[in-house]
Design a protein around this motif. Structure first.
Motif, PDB file in Angstrom:
ATOM      1  N   ILE A  50       0.865  -1.179   0.000  1.00  0.00           N
ATOM      2  CA  ILE A  50       0.000   0.000   0.000  1.00  0.00           C
ATOM      3  C   ILE A  50       0.901   1.228   0.000  1.00  0.00           C
ATOM      4  CG2 ILE A  50      -1.785   1.279   1.231  1.00  0.00           C
ATOM      5  CD1 ILE A  50      -2.552  -1.439   2.558  1.00  0.00           C
ATOM      6  N   LEU A  51       0.657   2.155  -0.936  1.00  0.00           N
ATOM      7  CA  LEU A  51       1.419   3.395  -1.016  1.00  0.00           C
ATOM      8  C   LEU A  51       0.501   4.564  -0.668  1.00  0.00           C
ATOM      9  CD1 LEU A  51       3.231   2.738  -4.414  1.00  0.00           C
ATOM     10  CD2 LEU A  51       4.218   2.533  -2.124  1.00  0.00           C
ATOM     11  N   SER A  52       0.924   5.359   0.287  1.00  0.00           N
ATOM     12  CA  SER A  52       0.200   6.578   0.648  1.00  0.00           C
ATOM     13  C   SER A  52       1.203   7.718   0.492  1.00  0.00           C
ATOM     14  CB  SER A  52      -0.313   6.488   2.088  1.00  0.00           C
ATOM     15  OG  SER A  52      -0.922   7.704   2.468  1.00  0.00           O
ATOM     16  N   VAL A  53       1.138   8.400  -0.635  1.00  0.00           N
ATOM     17  CA  VAL A  53       2.202   9.340  -0.986  1.00  0.00           C
ATOM     18  C   VAL A  53       1.667  10.666  -1.512  1.00  0.00           C
ATOM     19  CG1 VAL A  53       3.766   7.455  -1.589  1.00  0.00           C
ATOM     20  CG2 VAL A  53       2.388   8.487  -3.367  1.00  0.00           C
ATOM     21  N   GLY A  54       2.557  11.651  -1.556  1.00  0.00           N
ATOM     22  CA  GLY A  54       2.271  12.906  -2.229  1.00  0.00           C
ATOM     23  C   GLY A  54       1.901  14.077  -1.357  1.00  0.00           C
ATOM     24  N   THR A  55       1.373  13.817  -0.171  1.00  0.00           N
ATOM     25  CA  THR A  55       0.898  14.944   0.635  1.00  0.00           C
ATOM     26  C   THR A  55       2.034  15.881   1.034  1.00  0.00           C
ATOM     27  OG1 THR A  55       1.029  13.556   2.607  1.00  0.00           O
ATOM     28  CG2 THR A  55      -1.115  13.752   1.555  1.00  0.00           C
ATOM     29  N   ASN A  56       3.185  15.353   1.369  1.00  0.00           N
ATOM     30  CA  ASN A  56       4.290  16.223   1.769  1.00  0.00           C
ATOM     31  C   ASN A  56       4.942  16.900   0.572  1.00  0.00           C
ATOM     32  OD1 ASN A  56       4.191  15.914   4.615  1.00  0.00           O
ATOM     33  ND2 ASN A  56       4.937  13.845   4.328  1.00  0.00           N
ATOM     34  N   ASP A  57       4.887  16.276  -0.595  1.00  0.00           N
ATOM     35  CA  ASP A  57       5.402  16.926  -1.796  1.00  0.00           C
ATOM     36  C   ASP A  57       4.539  18.128  -2.158  1.00  0.00           C
ATOM     37  OD1 ASP A  57       7.609  15.001  -2.991  1.00  0.00           O
ATOM     38  OD2 ASP A  57       5.988  13.751  -2.213  1.00  0.00           O
ATOM     39  N   ILE A  58       3.232  17.980  -2.043  1.00  0.00           N
ATOM     40  CA  ILE A  58       2.305  19.064  -2.359  1.00  0.00           C
ATOM     41  C   ILE A  58       2.430  20.180  -1.326  1.00  0.00           C
ATOM     42  CG2 ILE A  58      -0.138  19.692  -2.542  1.00  0.00           C
ATOM     43  CD1 ILE A  58      -0.583  16.780  -3.543  1.00  0.00           C
ATOM     44  N   LYS A  59       2.578  19.803  -0.080  1.00  0.00           N
ATOM     45  CA  LYS A  59       2.656  20.764   1.018  1.00  0.00           C
ATOM     46  C   LYS A  59       3.761  21.795   0.805  1.00  0.00           C
ATOM     47  CE  LYS A  59       3.907  20.549   5.879  1.00  0.00           C
ATOM     48  NZ  LYS A  59       4.135  19.645   6.979  1.00  0.00           N
ATOM     49  N   PHE A  60       4.869  21.378   0.182  1.00  0.00           N
ATOM     50  CA  PHE A  60       6.000  22.277   0.019  1.00  0.00           C
ATOM     51  C   PHE A  60       6.011  23.007  -1.319  1.00  0.00           C
ATOM     52  CE2 PHE A  60       7.389  19.275   3.277  1.00  0.00           C
ATOM     53  CZ  PHE A  60       7.648  20.179   4.279  1.00  0.00           C
ATOM     54  N   GLU A  61       4.964  22.826  -2.119  1.00  0.00           N
ATOM     55  CA  GLU A  61       4.835  23.581  -3.358  1.00  0.00           C
ATOM     56  C   GLU A  61       4.579  25.047  -3.020  1.00  0.00           C
ATOM     57  OE1 GLU A  61       4.586  22.884  -7.023  1.00  0.00           O
ATOM     58  OE2 GLU A  61       6.027  21.610  -6.005  1.00  0.00           O
ATOM     59  N   LYS A  62       5.207  25.923  -3.742  1.00  0.00           N
ATOM     60  CA  LYS A  62       4.983  27.354  -3.515  1.00  0.00           C
ATOM     61  C   LYS A  62       3.933  27.847  -4.516  1.00  0.00           C
ATOM     62  CE  LYS A  62       9.400  28.731  -1.647  1.00  0.00           C
ATOM     63  NZ  LYS A  62       9.911  27.763  -0.938  1.00  0.00           N
TER      64      LYS A  62
END
Length: 117
Positions: free
Chosen positions: A60-72
Motif C-alpha cells: 500500500i502506497l500513501s504518498v504525495g501529501t508532503n510533496d504538495i505541502k512544500f509547493e509554492k
C-alpha cells in the motif's frame, strides 16, 4: 501487507491489524514528513533488509501529501478565473504523475507477486 506512507499512516498500529488479519502480517513502514523520494528509499531499504520480502502479497502506497505541502503557490489575483486556477492546479499535479508512476514501477519490480494499492 506492507504500508509505505507519511505521517497520515504512521500512526496505524501494525500489531492490531496483524492480530485481526488471520495469520497474515501487516508492516507499517511510514515516516512523518516523507516525500516521494523518501518513500522510494524506504521501499529499497525494506526490500534489502527483509529476506521474506518476496512473500509480500500487498503493498500500500500513501504518498504525495508532503510533496504538495512544500509547493509554492503563485500569487493569486482577484480577477483570476476559476478555469485558469483549475488549469494551474492540474498542471501542478502533473509534475507528481511521473514520480508516482516510477514509484509504482519500483514496487512492482521489487515485489513482483504483490498487488500495489
Amino acid at each position: 501487507t506492507v504500508l509505505f506512507g507519511t505521517s497520515i499512516t504512521s500512526r496505524i498500529d501494525s500489531a492490531s491489524i496483524s492480530k485481526g488479519a488471520k495469520g497474515r502480517k501487516f508492516i507499517n513502514v511510514s515516516k512523518s514528513g516523507a516525500k516521494l523520494s523518501d518513500i522510494s528509499a524506504m521501499v529499497d531499504s525494506f526490500h534489502r533488509s527483509n529476506p521474506a520480502s518476496d512473500d509480500v502479497e500487498k503493498v500500500i502506497l500513501s504518498v504525495g501529501t508532503n510533496d504538495i505541502k512544500f509547493e509554492k503557490p503563485r500569487a493569486r489575483k482577484h480577477h483570476d478565473s476559476q478555469a485558469k486556477l483549475s488549469a494551474e492546479a492540474r498542471a501542478s499535479m502533473q509534475k507528481f504523475r511521473l514520480p508516482i508512476i516510477d514509484l509504482v514501477k519500483q514496487v512492482k519490480e521489487l515485489f513482483p507477486s504483490a498487488a500495489v494499492i
